[in-house]
Structures are given as structure tokens and as C-alpha cells.
Design a protein around this motif. Structure first.
Motif, PDB file in Angstrom:
ATOM      1  N   PRO A 472       0.811  -1.221   0.000  1.00 27.70           N
ATOM      2  CA  PRO A 472       0.000   0.000   0.000  1.00 27.70           C
ATOM      3  C   PRO A 472       0.843   1.269   0.000  1.00 27.70           C
ATOM      4  O   PRO A 472       0.386   2.319  -0.429  1.00 27.70           O
ATOM      5  N   ASN A 473       2.086   1.182   0.506  1.00 23.22           N
ATOM      6  CA  ASN A 473       3.014   2.311   0.467  1.00 23.22           C
ATOM      7  C   ASN A 473       4.435   1.764   0.512  1.00 23.22           C
ATOM      8  O   ASN A 473       4.640   0.550   0.539  1.00 23.22           O
ATOM      9  N   GLN A 474       5.426   2.658   0.546  1.00 25.14           N
ATOM     10  CA  GLN A 474       6.825   2.243   0.468  1.00 25.14           C
ATOM     11  C   GLN A 474       7.327   1.561   1.734  1.00 25.14           C
ATOM     12  O   GLN A 474       8.392   0.945   1.727  1.00 25.14           O
ATOM     13  N   ASN A 475       6.594   1.672   2.841  1.00 23.18           N
ATOM     14  CA  ASN A 475       7.052   1.109   4.107  1.00 23.18           C
ATOM     15  C   ASN A 475       6.160  -0.004   4.633  1.00 23.18           C
ATOM     16  O   ASN A 475       6.294  -0.404   5.788  1.00 23.18           O
ATOM     17  N   SER A 476       5.243  -0.497   3.811  1.00 24.08           N
ATOM     18  CA  SER A 476       4.325  -1.527   4.273  1.00 24.08           C
ATOM     19  C   SER A 476       4.118  -2.568   3.187  1.00 24.08           C
ATOM     20  O   SER A 476       4.226  -2.276   1.991  1.00 24.08           O
ATOM     21  N   VAL A 477       3.800  -3.785   3.622  1.00 23.56           N
ATOM     22  CA  VAL A 477       3.501  -4.847   2.674  1.00 23.56           C
ATOM     23  C   VAL A 477       2.533  -5.825   3.333  1.00 23.56           C
ATOM     24  O   VAL A 477       2.639  -6.130   4.526  1.00 23.56           O
ATOM     25  N   PHE A 478       1.565  -6.292   2.543  1.00 18.68           N
ATOM     26  CA  PHE A 478       0.603  -7.292   2.987  1.00 18.68           C
ATOM     27  C   PHE A 478       0.767  -8.519   2.099  1.00 18.68           C
ATOM     28  O   PHE A 478       0.833  -8.405   0.870  1.00 18.68           O
ATOM     29  N   ARG A 479       0.801  -9.722   2.727  1.00 22.49           N
ATOM     30  CA  ARG A 479       1.048 -10.939   1.963  1.00 22.49           C
ATOM     31  C   ARG A 479       0.048 -12.025   2.350  1.00 22.49           C
ATOM     32  O   ARG A 479      -0.325 -12.159   3.521  1.00 22.49           O
ATOM     33  N   ILE A 480      -0.333 -12.820   1.358  1.00 21.88           N
ATOM     34  CA  ILE A 480      -1.097 -14.045   1.573  1.00 21.88           C
ATOM     35  C   ILE A 480      -0.314 -15.186   0.936  1.00 21.88           C
ATOM     36  O   ILE A 480       0.057 -15.103  -0.241  1.00 21.88           O
ATOM     37  N   ASN A 481      -0.044 -16.239   1.693  1.00 23.14           N
ATOM     38  CA  ASN A 481       0.645 -17.420   1.172  1.00 23.14           C
ATOM     39  C   ASN A 481      -0.192 -18.652   1.456  1.00 23.14           C
ATOM     40  O   ASN A 481      -0.689 -18.839   2.577  1.00 23.14           O
ATOM     41  N   ALA A 482      -0.351 -19.491   0.473  1.00 26.81           N
ATOM     42  CA  ALA A 482      -1.058 -20.755   0.643  1.00 26.81           C
ATOM     43  C   ALA A 482      -0.300 -21.829  -0.114  1.00 26.81           C
ATOM     44  O   ALA A 482       0.265 -21.573  -1.185  1.00 26.81           O
ATOM     45  N   LEU A 521      -1.222 -15.426   6.563  1.00 25.33           N
ATOM     46  CA  LEU A 521      -1.440 -14.003   6.309  1.00 25.33           C
ATOM     47  C   LEU A 521      -0.372 -13.214   7.047  1.00 25.33           C
ATOM     48  O   LEU A 521      -0.104 -13.486   8.227  1.00 25.33           O
ATOM     49  N   ASN A 522       0.224 -12.227   6.371  1.00 23.48           N
ATOM     50  CA  ASN A 522       1.320 -11.469   6.976  1.00 23.48           C
ATOM     51  C   ASN A 522       1.193  -9.989   6.629  1.00 23.48           C
ATOM     52  O   ASN A 522       0.865  -9.627   5.494  1.00 23.48           O
ATOM     53  N   TYR A 523       1.465  -9.142   7.646  1.00 26.63           N
ATOM     54  CA  TYR A 523       1.482  -7.692   7.426  1.00 26.63           C
ATOM     55  C   TYR A 523       2.745  -7.136   8.079  1.00 26.63           C
ATOM     56  O   TYR A 523       3.031  -7.395   9.247  1.00 26.63           O
ATOM     57  N   LEU A 524       3.521  -6.395   7.307  1.00 29.09           N
ATOM     58  CA  LEU A 524       4.780  -5.826   7.756  1.00 29.09           C
ATOM     59  C   LEU A 524       4.768  -4.334   7.459  1.00 29.09           C
ATOM     60  O   LEU A 524       4.445  -3.912   6.347  1.00 29.09           O
ATOM     61  N   THR A 525       5.105  -3.502   8.461  1.00 33.56           N
ATOM     62  CA  THR A 525       5.096  -2.064   8.247  1.00 33.56           C
ATOM     63  C   THR A 525       6.161  -1.388   9.096  1.00 33.56           C
ATOM     64  O   THR A 525       6.567  -1.904  10.138  1.00 33.56           O
ATOM     65  N   LYS A 526       6.612  -0.247   8.617  1.00 38.09           N
ATOM     66  CA  LYS A 526       7.584   0.573   9.319  1.00 38.09           C
ATOM     67  C   LYS A 526       6.958   1.935   9.594  1.00 38.09           C
ATOM     68  O   LYS A 526       6.374   2.557   8.697  1.00 38.09           O
ATOM     69  N   VAL A 527       7.074   2.412  10.854  1.00 34.89           N
ATOM     70  CA  VAL A 527       6.426   3.648  11.274  1.00 34.89           C
ATOM     71  C   VAL A 527       7.466   4.606  11.843  1.00 34.89           C
ATOM     72  O   VAL A 527       8.293   4.210  12.683  1.00 34.89           O
TER      73      VAL A 527
END
Length: 751
Positions: A472-482, A521-527
Motif C-alpha cells: 500500500p506504500n513504500q514502508n508496508s507490505v501485505f502478503r497471503i501465502n497458501a 497471512l502477513n502484514y509488515l510495516t515501518k512507522v
């Protein structure tokens, strides 16, 4: 009076003008000041912190040439050479670049180099600096502070163990070195303690099935140990420490050149512990007596067009024993004094070759030889394993497709002296795999992968996977793995409980490969916070369902361990979260929690698996005090209750472990160039598992079951000498027996 004041002013001005020193300002690339940055003048061994405006000053130095080093947590350190003239105040501005750990390059998730933020498969990265925060003599112990990863001891006597990821047992975790399946089969239990930290550049952890890329064993997750590059490694490095338990560990490394085109890296590790200690008063050693040596040699060859070619080898030998305190090698294999003695001799070879063609094609191979000579009381276990592995990969970009095509072959030879192995087992697995990462938009991508394996014993196995990534932006990522996973079982190479103690091993059928189905399901973000602090948050949830799972049955008969494919199902679901914070005043912290819900449904009855915790947590607090040349590291973990293997309904030991925690603190002094002195305390709370149980080893007073009585059906009978109807068994173990201990060490690094 006026003359005195005037002379005083002139004197002060002259003194000020006569000073020789350095002053400056530390900023970010955008010009913002960095408060409390560490500034060290290496030659003078002087260090100061920048103030709230990023300014610093170092005075009272001689004229000359100097090296100044500036560092700040979350930013890349910078070293500059400068020359200072007599009576000069040198004025400098230092600009530090942000070190974005989300842009660390990983290779494990997709078999190709990609930044951590860009990979569609979540990968956790732990550098060699992480290993130094709680110094350990091997990888097995070092992983105790990785969230969701637990080193599990399997025996109270010989202290062998494996690695659990998200509650799944060691055989479900694949451990590779430089991507090659080095630690597997027989060495799943016995080989992990032989990997020294000195050769490690970083450790990459993938949680969840990776079988579509790596094949069997990568069902629960993957730990890839990446060794140092012979070009960028230090010229000389040494790390020596000892503990108050008289454990001694030595790591020495050096790099050198062979001609103009070859860089070589040599590493030697030696560990020794030779002090039988019995703090729980059961006449058995609390920690296994150990002596081991590991020699690692790596060659990186410089080739045209920067094409990679490397070759590495390692030799490992270990002599370990545990048992009754009066045991010595004259009793080895006899039935007078009980001891478990293991001689391990191991050789590994790893190679990587980038083909001299326009396309990005690589050949990789590995070979391992593992020989084990063991006795468990009077039970002799001789085993020999050889694994040869070869892999070809082709990486090709076509429009918005990043395609990886590969094939692999694995040959395993295994033989032992048990009745379960009448003839040597020779297993072959032929594999092909295809992966296509499709860039849908600038911020969205889809990964499709599949692997086909043919096993000479089990036939065809197909494992697909799918991954979706959205930034969604340069410091965040959302992932789905199956995806799906599979595991070809090597029972006696993996299950130590099948060899120690007095339970009979019962195999009720021809064991089929285990299969799993997983979604993650994974969500990674930098604030970035207003006060200059930085936070990195990594949250995952997952669900795994198993078919044909092989779970040792300790419950049906207390005198047996029954192995069969599960008639029913097993599942595990959970939530894990990591939070890293970087503060502008020298503090860095990491916190992790994992919640698990694991269930086994056998014949309609649901139960919790043995040795699987519902809750675990880890933390790491690091604080830098530059003006004292000091850093402080406080690390720890905590585990919730797990079900333990009891021997009978009368067994007085608790069925569930308590909440327990291992905590450590370390101080590191860094004033001297190239040297670091460190020391601290391990297991601050002095916790050991015997404090919550009347005993750990069942029938420690009768290890050969000479005074155990049985009824006509072979069941143990309670007698005045054996009121709980037990047999000798060291398998009631869930944590280390080592209590409070101090350690002291020295590091030397020359670049």
C-alpha cells in the motif's frame, strides 16, 4: 583591578584560540539533526554523544591525522579520515544514511536475491550481530531468542535436540546451509550443535511450508544459515568465552588470497565442557560432557562478469556423554553404570557455480557424510548416512513475469544396526519445480509455484503454492501465502526417544509420506514517530492441516511408543507478532509473541500434542552508552504450559509444564580498537525444570530396570520399591537443566 580583568580576558582568548580539536554536526540526509549519535575518535580512544541539535565537540588533542567513526541505531555507520592542524578547531558535518532493515536482501523465500520488503514470501533475517547479544557455542542454542522458534531438548541425559517452528517438531523444520539441505535425516537430532556461529553471516527464517521449493522436510518451516563471504569477511576474527560452569568456546577465523582470483575463508571452532554437575541430585549429569571441533574452509572464485563460483567444506567431530556421575568410558556399552555416549564424525561439501552463459543459470550441489557410534546404556546404535544433492536453476524475466525453473536430485544412503533397518536404505528423489512471480501493478504481484517429486519408495508427490503481495506504500507490505507440504519419514534418524529408555518401539504399518495444507497471512510495516523513533511491526496468522501425520503415541501403552499414520487429522493455527523499536537516545528493543492452538484428532478423540506450548514470547533490549564505550543487552524468552509424556496413571510428575523463562544480560566494552570485552549472566532467574517436579528422570536409581516387576500382559506393576509403576525413562524434558551461570569473553576483529 581593570588590568587584572583585561589580562584575564586576553589569557582566556589565547587559550581558546590555542585549542586543537574537532567539532561538528550529525544529520540525516534530509538535514535533520541526529541527537545522541555516537562519535568516536579512534586513535585517541575518545567518545562523545551529539547533543539535541546533533552537535558534538572533541577538544584537547594533538595535531595529526585521525579516524572518526559516527554511528546511530537505525543508520549505517560512517568512518572518515581527517587531518587536524595545530591550534585548529576542525569543523565537519557528517550525514548518515538510514539503514532500512526492510531492504535487507534475502534469498530463502524465492531462491533468488530480493529485498525483504519486496519478497512475496515473508522472511525473517537475523544477522551475526543478533548472535552476539547472547553468545552461544552453536546455532541450536542461539535460536532460543527467535520468536516462534524453540530449541527442544529430547533427552535429559545426552541433551540432543531439534528445532520447533510454530509448535511443529524438529523433523518438520528444514535446516540448510547456503540453501543446501545439509542438516537432515540423522543429523536432524545430532548435527545442529556442530554449526559454529563464527562462520555465519546471517540466518533467514521462513515459517510455513516451503516444500514447493525445497522439497521434503520443509513442512513447518525453513532455517537457512548463510555463511560469510570470503571477500568481505574480516582479515582476522576471534571470539573466546568461558562460563562459571567451565564451558569453554573458541572461534577463530581468517581470510586470505590464493593467487589473484581466489579468496579463501578459514574458520575453526572448538568447544569443551568437562565438569559433571548434578544440581538436581539424581546422580545424573545435568549437562552432557562435550568436546567438539569444527573446521570450515570456503573458497570464493573471482570470475569474469562477476559470475559466482564458490566451494566450501566442513569437518566436524564430537565426543559427548551423559549419565551417572561415576560413569567413564570403561563402562561404555555395559550394564553396570548407565551412560549415553555419542561419537559423531561428519563431513560436508557445498558448491555453487553460475554457468558462463548469457542466461542466469546456476548449478549447486552438496554432499554430507555422517557417521555415528552411540550407546544408550547397553543399547548400541551404529548409524551411517550419506546424502548427495544437486540442483539446477534458471532465472528469467519476460515482460512482467519473473520465472524460476529448476530441477533437483537427492540420493540418501542410510544404514544402522537396529532391527528396523535390515538392509541399507537407498532413497532417491527426482524433482522439478517452476515458479512465476507476476507483477500485476507497481504495488501488486502474484506468485504461482509448483513442485513435482518422484520418490522411489512413495511414488509421485505434487506440491503447489500461491502467494499474493500488496504494497500500500513504500514502508508496508501485505502478503497471503497458501500451499502444501510433504515429508518423507526417516523414523529412527529423527526420533531419539525410540532409542533411549525402556519403551518398546512399535511400527504398525508401512509409513506413508505426511502431507500438509497451509495458509498464512502477513502484514509488515515501518512507522516513523514524531520524536525520531522508528517502529517495525510484523504480524502473521496461519492455519495448517495435516494428512497421514506420524505422531509418536505415548498414551495407549506406557511401555511402548507406537508409530503409524494418523487415523484422523492434526491441525495447528496461531498468531505471531514482532515489534522492533529504534529510539534516538541509544535504545533498541525487540518483542515477539506467539499463540498456538495445536490439536490431534485420533479416533474421534482430540488432544494437545506432546511438548507443544500454547504461548511463547521473546525480547531483546539493547542500550548503547557511547561515552562509556559500553553496550547493554538484555534478552529473554517465556513459554506457556506444554503437555509432557508421563509413564503411568500413578506417575507423580506434572502432566503440564509451568510457565518458564530464561533471561540473560550482557555488558560489552568497546573502548579499544579491534577489541571487545563482554561478560554477563545467563539464566538470571536460576530456573530449572526440576523445581516444579519431584524428579525428571524416571527410576534414575534403577536405569537398567533390574527391580521392575511386570504382570502377565507385560504391564509394570506397582511395588514398594516402585510405587508409581515406572520404568527408567529420560524423555520427560522440556527445558535446559543449566541454572544461573556467569560468562566472560573477548572478541578481536581486524578488517
Amino acid at each position: 583591578m581593570k588590568k587584572i580583568i583585561l589580562y584575564s580576558i586576553i589569557l582566556i582568548v589565547n587559550i581558546t584560540l590555542a585549542q586543537t580539536g574537532i567539532k561538528g554536526r550529525v544529520t540525516t540526509e534530509s538535514g535533520e539533526p541526529l541527537a545522541f549519535a555516537s562519535v568516536v575518535l579512534i586513535e585517541e580512544k575518545k567518545g562523545v554523544d551529539s547533543n539535541t541539535n546533533g552537535e558534538f565537540e572533541i577538544n584537547d588533542i594533538e595535531a595529526g591525522n585521525y579516524t572518526i567513526r559516527i554511528s546511530f541505531i537505525g543508520f549505517a555507520s560512517k568512518t572518515e579520515k581527517l587531518s587536524v592542524k595545530k591550534n585548529e578547531i576542525k569543523n565537519i558535518i557528517i550525514v548518515l544514511k538510514e539503514s532500512n532493515i526492510l531492504n535487507e536482501v534475502t534469498v530463502t523465500g524465492t531462491l533468488k536475491p530480493v529485498s525483504r520488503l519486496e519478497t512475496p514470501v515473508p522472511v525473517e533475517v537475523y544477522t551475526s550481530a543478533f548472535l552476539k547479544k547472547n553468545p552461544t557455542p552453536n546455532v541450536f542454542e542461539a535460536l532460543q531468542n527467535v520468536n516462534g522458534v524453540r530449541p527442544q531438548l529430547n533427552c535429559n541425559i545426552c541433551n540432543t535436540g531439534d528445532i520447533h517452528i510454530n509448535g511443529l517438531e524438529g523433523p518438520y523444520t528444514m535446516v540448510t546451509i547456503d540453501g543446501m539441505p545439509i542438516v537432515s535425516g540423522l543429523s536432524t537430532v545430532y548435527g545442529l550443535s556442530g554449526i559454529p556461529n563464527s562462520l555465519i553471516d546471517r540466518i533467514e527464517v521462513v515459517k510455513g511450508p516451503a516444500s514447493s521449493l525445497y522439497g521434503s522436510e520443509a513442512v513447518g518451516g525453513l532455517i537457512n544459515i548463510i555463511t560469510k563471504n570470503a571477500i568481505t569477511a574480516p582479515i582476522v576474527s576471534a571470539d573466546i568465552f568461558f562460563t562459571s560452569w567451565l564451558e569453554n568456546n573458541i572461534d577463530i577465523g581468517t581470510k586470505y588470497r590464493l593467487g589473484k582470483s581466489t579468496n579463501a575463508l578459514l574458520g575453526i571452532n572448538y568447544f569443551n565442557y568437562n565438569q559433571p554437575i548434578d544440581n538436581n541430585n539424581d546422580n545424573f549429569t545435568d549437562l552432557t560432557i562435550q568436546e567438539r571441533i569444527s573446521i570450515f574452509q570456503k573458497f570464493d572464485f573471482n570470475r569474469k562478469e562477476n559470475r559466482k563460483m564458490s566451494l566450501a567444506g566442513r569437518y566436524f567431530y564430537e565426543d559427548r556423554w551423559g549419565g551417572e556421575k561415576q560413569w567413564n568410558k570403561s563402562y561404555r556399552g555395559g550394564n553396570e553404570i548407565y551412560g549415553e555416549s555419542i561419537y559423531t564424525s561428519r563431513f560436508e561439501l557445498i558448491g555453487n557455480y553460475q554457468l558462463p552463459v548469457k542466461e542466469n543459470m546456476n548449478l549447486a550441489f552438496s554432499y554430507t557424510y555422517h557417521n555415528q557410534n552411540s550407546v544408550y546404556g547397553d543399547v548400541l546404535y551404529l548409524a551411517n548416512q550419506k546424502i548427495a544433492f544437486g540442483q539446477y536453476t534458471w532465472d528469467k524475466k519476460i515482460l512482467n513475469h519473473d520465472i524460476l525453473l529448476g530441477s533437483a536430485f537427492r540420493y540418501q544412503y542410510y544404514n544402522d544396526n537396529t532391527t528396523a533397518t535390515d538392509d541399507a536404505e537407498k532413497t532417491k528423489i527426482y524433482s522439478v519445480f517452476l515458479q512465476d512471480e507476476i507483477k500485476l501493478t507497481e504495488n501488486k504481484s502474484l506468485l504461482l509455484g509448483s513442485r513435482y517429486d518422484y520418490n522411489n519408495n512413495h511414488g509421485s508427490i505434487f506440491t503447489p503454492r500461491l502467494a499474493y503481495k500488496w504494497k500500500p506504500n513504500q514502508n508496508s507490505v501485505f502478503r497471503i501465502n497458501a500451499g502444501t507440504g510433504f515429508r518423507v519419514v526417516n523414523l529412527f534418524t529423527e526420533e531419539h526417544a525410540a532409542l533411549t529408555g525402556s519403551r518398546d518401539v512399535i511400527i504398525t504399518e508401512d509409513l506413508k509420506p505426511e502431507k500438509s495444507y497451509n495458509i498464512n497471512l502477513n502484514y509488515l510495516t515501518k512507522v516513523h514517530f514524531e520524536n525520531g523513533s522508528v517502529g517495525i511491526f510484523d504480524i502473521s496468522s496461519w492455519y495448517t492441516f495435516f494428512n497421514n501425520q506420524i505422531i509418536p503415541d505415548y498414551d495407549t501403552n506406557p511401555n511402548e511408543i507406537i508409530y503409524s499414520n494418523l487415523e484422523g487429522y492434526a491441525q495447528t493455527l496461531g498468531l505471531t507478532a514482532n515489534a522492533d523499536f529504534i529510539f534516538p537516545f541509544g535504545l533498541k528493543s525487540s518483542f515477539g509473541i506467539t499463540y498456538l492452538d495445536s490439536q490431534i484428532n485420533r479416533d474421534g478423540v482430540t488432544s494437545q500434542p506432546i511438548l507443544t506450548e500454547k504461548f511463547s514470547g521473546t525480547w531483546n533490549l539493547a542500550y548503547e552508552i557511547p561515552k562509556w564505550f559500553l553496550s547493554i543487552d538484555y534478552t529473554g524468552n517465556i513459554y506457556g504450559p506444554m503437555r509432557l509424556p508421563l509413564l503411568s496413571d500413578l506417575d507423580p510428575r506434572p502432566e503440564y509444564s509451568p510457565f518458564w523463562s530464561i533471561q540473560n544480560i550482557q555488558l560489552t566494552y568497546k573502548k579499544w580498537i579491534n577489541f571487545e570485552v563482554y561478560g554477563g549472566v545467563k539464566n538470571l532467574l536460576n530456573w530449572t525444570p526440576n523445581k516444579s517436579s519431584p524428579f525428571l528422570i524416571a527410576r534414575a536409581n534403577d536405569p537398567f530396570d533390574e527391580n521392575v516387576s511386570y504382570d502377565g500382559n507385560g504391564n509394570v506393576v506397582a511395588t514398594p520399591d516402585n510405587p508409581y509403576a515406572l520404568t527408567f525413562d529420560p524423555g520427560y524434558v522440556y527445558g535446559p537443566n543449566q541454572g544461573f551461570r556467569m560468562f566472560l569473553g573477548l572478541r578481536y576483529t581486524l578488517y
